[in-house]
Design a protein around this motif. Structure first.
Motif, PDB file in Angstrom:
ATOM      1  N   ILE A  17       0.862  -1.169   0.000  1.00  0.00           N
ATOM      2  CA  ILE A  17       0.000   0.000   0.000  1.00  0.00           C
ATOM      3  C   ILE A  17       0.899   1.219   0.000  1.00  0.00           C
ATOM      4  CG2 ILE A  17      -1.694   1.322   1.308  1.00  0.00           C
ATOM      5  CD1 ILE A  17      -2.849  -1.353   2.280  1.00  0.00           C
ATOM      6  N   ILE A  18       0.675   2.086  -0.964  1.00  0.00           N
ATOM      7  CA  ILE A  18       1.492   3.291  -1.107  1.00  0.00           C
ATOM      8  C   ILE A  18       0.614   4.505  -0.833  1.00  0.00           C
ATOM      9  CG2 ILE A  18       2.957   4.625  -2.665  1.00  0.00           C
ATOM     10  CD1 ILE A  18       3.393   1.948  -4.215  1.00  0.00           C
ATOM     11  N   MET A  19       1.056   5.297   0.113  1.00  0.00           N
ATOM     12  CA  MET A  19       0.335   6.508   0.494  1.00  0.00           C
ATOM     13  C   MET A  19       0.908   7.694  -0.289  1.00  0.00           C
ATOM     14  SD  MET A  19      -1.711   5.134   2.628  1.00  0.00           S
ATOM     15  CE  MET A  19      -2.489   6.452   3.529  1.00  0.00           C
ATOM     16  N   PRO A  20       0.173   8.799  -0.379  1.00  0.00           N
ATOM     17  CA  PRO A  20       0.707   9.991  -1.036  1.00  0.00           C
ATOM     18  C   PRO A  20       2.034  10.412  -0.409  1.00  0.00           C
ATOM     19  CG  PRO A  20      -1.638  10.247  -0.666  1.00  0.00           C
ATOM     20  CD  PRO A  20      -1.209   9.001   0.065  1.00  0.00           C
ATOM     21  N   GLY A  21       2.931  10.844  -1.245  1.00  0.00           N
ATOM     22  CA  GLY A  21       4.243  11.256  -0.749  1.00  0.00           C
ATOM     23  C   GLY A  21       5.012  12.023  -1.807  1.00  0.00           C
ATOM     24  N   GLY A  22       6.285  12.149  -1.578  1.00  0.00           N
ATOM     25  CA  GLY A  22       7.137  12.940  -2.463  1.00  0.00           C
ATOM     26  C   GLY A  22       8.012  12.078  -3.355  1.00  0.00           C
ATOM     27  N   LEU A  23       9.194  12.594  -3.643  1.00  0.00           N
ATOM     28  CA  LEU A  23      10.090  11.917  -4.578  1.00  0.00           C
ATOM     29  C   LEU A  23      10.528  10.544  -4.081  1.00  0.00           C
ATOM     30  CD1 LEU A  23      12.313  14.906  -5.753  1.00  0.00           C
ATOM     31  CD2 LEU A  23      10.449  13.788  -6.986  1.00  0.00           C
ATOM     32  N   GLY A  24      10.765  10.413  -2.790  1.00  0.00           N
ATOM     33  CA  GLY A  24      11.145   9.110  -2.251  1.00  0.00           C
ATOM     34  C   GLY A  24      10.047   8.073  -2.447  1.00  0.00           C
ATOM     35  N   THR A  25       8.813   8.498  -2.230  1.00  0.00           N
ATOM     36  CA  THR A  25       7.666   7.608  -2.430  1.00  0.00           C
ATOM     37  C   THR A  25       7.547   7.200  -3.888  1.00  0.00           C
ATOM     38  OG1 THR A  25       6.507   8.618  -0.568  1.00  0.00           O
ATOM     39  CG2 THR A  25       5.160   7.402  -2.154  1.00  0.00           C
ATOM     40  N   LEU A  26       7.688   8.171  -4.789  1.00  0.00           N
ATOM     41  CA  LEU A  26       7.631   7.861  -6.225  1.00  0.00           C
ATOM     42  C   LEU A  26       8.761   6.916  -6.616  1.00  0.00           C
ATOM     43  CD1 LEU A  26       6.751  11.352  -7.722  1.00  0.00           C
ATOM     44  CD2 LEU A  26       5.271   9.342  -7.595  1.00  0.00           C
ATOM     45  N   ASP A  27       9.950   7.160  -6.088  1.00  0.00           N
ATOM     46  CA  ASP A  27      11.090   6.302  -6.385  1.00  0.00           C
ATOM     47  C   ASP A  27      10.802   4.865  -5.955  1.00  0.00           C
ATOM     48  OD1 ASP A  27      13.865   5.687  -7.080  1.00  0.00           O
ATOM     49  OD2 ASP A  27      14.187   5.569  -4.907  1.00  0.00           O
ATOM     50  N   GLU A  28      10.305   4.688  -4.746  1.00  0.00           N
ATOM     51  CA  GLU A  28       9.992   3.351  -4.246  1.00  0.00           C
ATOM     52  C   GLU A  28       8.877   2.690  -5.067  1.00  0.00           C
ATOM     53  OE1 GLU A  28      11.592   1.596  -1.924  1.00  0.00           O
ATOM     54  OE2 GLU A  28      13.013   3.236  -1.641  1.00  0.00           O
ATOM     55  N   MET A  29       7.844   3.471  -5.420  1.00  0.00           N
ATOM     56  CA  MET A  29       6.739   2.926  -6.196  1.00  0.00           C
ATOM     57  C   MET A  29       7.218   2.445  -7.568  1.00  0.00           C
ATOM     58  SD  MET A  29       3.263   4.665  -7.646  1.00  0.00           S
ATOM     59  CE  MET A  29       4.112   5.419  -9.019  1.00  0.00           C
ATOM     60  N   PHE A  30       7.996   3.277  -8.261  1.00  0.00           N
ATOM     61  CA  PHE A  30       8.473   2.886  -9.581  1.00  0.00           C
ATOM     62  C   PHE A  30       9.484   1.752  -9.498  1.00  0.00           C
ATOM     63  CE2 PHE A  30       6.840   7.107 -11.001  1.00  0.00           C
ATOM     64  CZ  PHE A  30       5.945   6.606 -11.923  1.00  0.00           C
ATOM     65  N   GLU A  31      10.246   1.683  -8.415  1.00  0.00           N
ATOM     66  CA  GLU A  31      11.157   0.551  -8.230  1.00  0.00           C
ATOM     67  C   GLU A  31      10.359  -0.754  -8.096  1.00  0.00           C
ATOM     68  OE1 GLU A  31      14.606  -1.633  -7.989  1.00  0.00           O
ATOM     69  OE2 GLU A  31      14.432   0.484  -8.494  1.00  0.00           O
TER      70      GLU A  31
END
Length: 88
Positions: free
Chosen positions: A1-15
């Protein structure tokens, strides 16, 4: 489950998406919580990345975007039960 976030969140999601796409990780559902936050990114992915052929429809279709914790949990259980069944 991915919550709204910044660049770190996007990086983890795309990884995570990359690991799933390249089949390094299997049977892993991705849930994005917060429709209004994630919808512009999903729209971009469908209208640009998918349209340009840089991702496949499976890359986007494997995501659930929701505001409902219950829907998120149901999706995870359903996804995992299908994965476990298909591996037997």
């Amino acid at each position: 489950i991915i919550m709204p976030g910044g660049l770190g969140t996007l990086d983890e999601m795309f990884e995570m998406m990359t690991l799933i796409q390249t089949k390094k990780m299997r049977g892993f559902p991705l849930v994005l919580m917060g429709k209004s936050f994630w919808q512009p990114l999903i729209t971009f992915m469908r209208a640009t990345l998918l349209e340009q052929g840089t991702i496949s429809s499976a890359d986007v279709e494997g995501l659930l975007v929701t505001d409902s914790p219950e829907e998120a949990v149901d999706y995870i259980y359903t996804y995992l039960s299908k994965y476990e069944f298909s591996q037997k």
